[in-house]
Motif scaffolding. Sequence first.
Motif, PDB file in Angstrom:
ATOM      1  N   GLU A 175       0.820  -1.127  -0.177  1.00 36.38           N
ATOM      2  CA  GLU A 175       0.127   0.219  -0.074  1.00 36.38           C
ATOM      3  C   GLU A 175       0.771   1.246   0.078  1.00 36.38           C
ATOM      4  OE1 GLU A 175      -3.539   0.502   2.235  1.00 36.38           O
ATOM      5  OE2 GLU A 175      -3.804  -1.631   2.394  1.00 36.38           O
ATOM      6  N   SER A 178      -1.128   4.844   0.605  1.00 35.59           N
ATOM      7  CA  SER A 178      -2.155   5.094   1.719  1.00 35.59           C
ATOM      8  C   SER A 178      -1.650   6.354   2.268  1.00 35.59           C
ATOM      9  CB  SER A 178      -1.854   3.806   2.545  1.00 35.59           C
ATOM     10  OG  SER A 178      -0.619   3.855   3.264  1.00 35.59           O
ATOM     11  N   PRO A 182      -3.522  13.030  -3.986  1.00 29.01           N
ATOM     12  CA  PRO A 182      -3.585  12.737  -5.545  1.00 29.01           C
ATOM     13  C   PRO A 182      -2.353  13.102  -6.372  1.00 29.01           C
ATOM     14  CG  PRO A 182      -5.701  13.677  -4.962  1.00 29.01           C
ATOM     15  CD  PRO A 182      -4.596  13.748  -3.721  1.00 29.01           C
ATOM     16  N   ILE A 185       0.161  10.754  -5.496  1.00 27.59           N
ATOM     17  CA  ILE A 185       0.067   9.068  -6.104  1.00 27.59           C
ATOM     18  C   ILE A 185       0.418   9.237  -7.566  1.00 27.59           C
ATOM     19  CG2 ILE A 185      -1.802   7.856  -6.727  1.00 27.59           C
ATOM     20  CD1 ILE A 185      -3.116   8.556  -4.017  1.00 27.59           C
ATOM     21  N   GLU A 206      -2.364  -2.620  -3.198  1.00 28.35           N
ATOM     22  CA  GLU A 206      -3.055  -1.315  -3.097  1.00 28.35           C
ATOM     23  C   GLU A 206      -4.291  -1.200  -3.050  1.00 28.35           C
ATOM     24  OE1 GLU A 206      -0.910   1.624  -3.105  1.00 28.35           O
ATOM     25  OE2 GLU A 206      -3.123   1.928  -2.392  1.00 28.35           O
ATOM     26  N   HIS A 207      -4.968  -0.053  -2.303  1.00 24.16           N
ATOM     27  CA  HIS A 207      -6.409   0.061  -2.089  1.00 24.16           C
ATOM     28  C   HIS A 207      -6.570   1.208  -3.152  1.00 24.16           C
ATOM     29  CE1 HIS A 207      -8.450  -1.950   0.906  1.00 24.16           C
ATOM     30  NE2 HIS A 207      -7.225  -1.907   1.948  1.00 24.16           N
ATOM     31  N   VAL A 208      -6.034   1.727  -3.703  1.00 18.54           N
ATOM     32  CA  VAL A 208      -6.280   2.884  -4.634  1.00 18.54           C
ATOM     33  C   VAL A 208      -6.250   2.066  -6.034  1.00 18.54           C
ATOM     34  CG1 VAL A 208      -5.574   4.907  -5.820  1.00 18.54           C
ATOM     35  CG2 VAL A 208      -5.147   4.674  -3.269  1.00 18.54           C
ATOM     36  N   GLU A 210      -7.616   2.563  -8.666  1.00 21.07           N
ATOM     37  CA  GLU A 210      -7.246   3.202 -10.059  1.00 21.07           C
ATOM     38  C   GLU A 210      -5.645   3.091 -10.369  1.00 21.07           C
ATOM     39  OE1 GLU A 210      -6.298   6.756  -9.927  1.00 21.07           O
ATOM     40  OE2 GLU A 210      -5.681   6.826 -11.890  1.00 21.07           O
TER      41      GLU A 210
END
Lengths: 251, 296
Positions: A175, A178, A182, A185, A206-208, A210
């Motif tokens: 992750e 986290s 933006p 990221i 990863e939780h994101v 996209e």
Amino acid sequence: MPPISSPPLGAILAVSGVTKSFGALRAVDNVSFAMAPGEILGIAGPNGSGKSTLFNAITRIPFDMDAGIVVFEGRQVQNLPAHRLAALGLARTFQRETVFPSLSAVDNVIVAIEQTKRGGSLRRNVLLAEQALDIVGFPATLHNWRAAALPVFLRKLVMIAGAIALDPKVLLLDEPASSLTPDEIDRLRALIRQLREMGLAILLIEHVLELLTGVSDRLMVLDQGRVIALGEPAQVVRDPQVVEAYLGVAP
Amino acid sequence: MMSFDTFVAVASGGLALGAIYALMAAGLAAVWTTLGIFNFAHGAFIALGAYIGWQIADAEAAGLGLAAGVVGAFVGLFVIGILFHLALVRPFERRPDIVTACVITTLAGAAICESAINLIWGPRSKQLGQLARGEVDLGVFRLPVSDLVLIAVVGATLGTLGWFLSRTRTGRAMRAVSQNREAAELMGLDVPRLYALAFGLSAAIAGLAGIFVGGLRFMTPTMGTDPLMKALIVVILGGIARFTSPIYAAILVGFVESFSNYYVGLYWTPAVLFAMMIVVLFLKPSGLFGHHQRTL
């Protein structure tokens, strides 16, 4: 064209039957997968699905697996101590920015370099550390700042630079996005792609989503410790089982 | 009012005491900061160091002289410290209740060490020779040479330790592992080896302290209990922000003890020291020179 979901030939990392329980809870249940050199394999799954536990079990930081085999470059490594794994070229990062707070950014990386065969005189190690920090895009003006004084994103970069300084062939990123903004990221996405260009295989939790689907060659989804999908990202995210695991309802 | 000569004698005695406490506290802090456990056998290590030193140095035993005894105590306790770690600490390393488990195992280890001393050397007290004899005349006042030698040896030892921790590869790795075990593993450090090394070094320094304590007082199997308590006060009083903070606190405790012995009396000194510690804990819970972050 061969099906993308099949384990790649000549895998650099092959994991089979990894299981880890905490009491009655099977956190990781018979997980198997393989990665090709230079591949980015994404791992998704709801909270508590066993993603980080899988990393912990593979790298033996901070605990061992109950059962399973890990083959790294054709060699069984599940019984090697953590620092030997790192020396062979299997490096990892943590979800939290895990650094040495009272050491400067460059000293953090030097500690890693001193453990490798590449390490030499202090001057050479400083040079190698600065290279690793440059690769991750850490600002050169902050090299001598204590890690504790740096913002989260820069501490994460120090941690990733430390892992890269070990000159790994496979990098396990837990992750990395986290608690990042933006913009950060976006920079992280560019960094992950750049690391792949350098020839690293990356296992990415990863939780994101996209970010995950954007960089991954293949995507694996865990739910309650089991692999419920593995394949091309665009297909996996449409898989009814995956949708159910994430949203709790069948479409 | 005390005369100037008395003042100098009390002060130099305090400095010598402080030097011994600094040695003890540095060893205790090295284990506390790296492994996160309190080693209750540190006092027994002092006793073992004194007895091993006596065995090598004393004319009744091997008779090789005090210098050989110092080396023997240092090396012997380094090995004992590593074995101690492997047997009594390492097995509990991954347990969440490691702190409590190691209170029990290190207390047990202390009892084993003290009983072993009783078995090997017997309960009758012994004494190690002084490091040096005579007094040196500094014009205005005179100082015992043994105090000066003691302070010089402790200074050199702590200086070498500081150099080792900040300038060598292994020392930096030990400082790193004391700050964050997981980061150390991530960076490829051999954490179990570094833990064993920290324990060995800590014990070796305790062994050295044992030689000095054995020169100041009579040696008994439980001779380490009182210095351990003082080292505990030092570590809590000084905090452990960095490797040097227990050293200042140790000198402070040495002076306070020395002057309190003279003015307030021997039996009240522990009360004075503990009162000082409690006041500091009220005003600054992390210790005089402390910091919340634990690090070597």
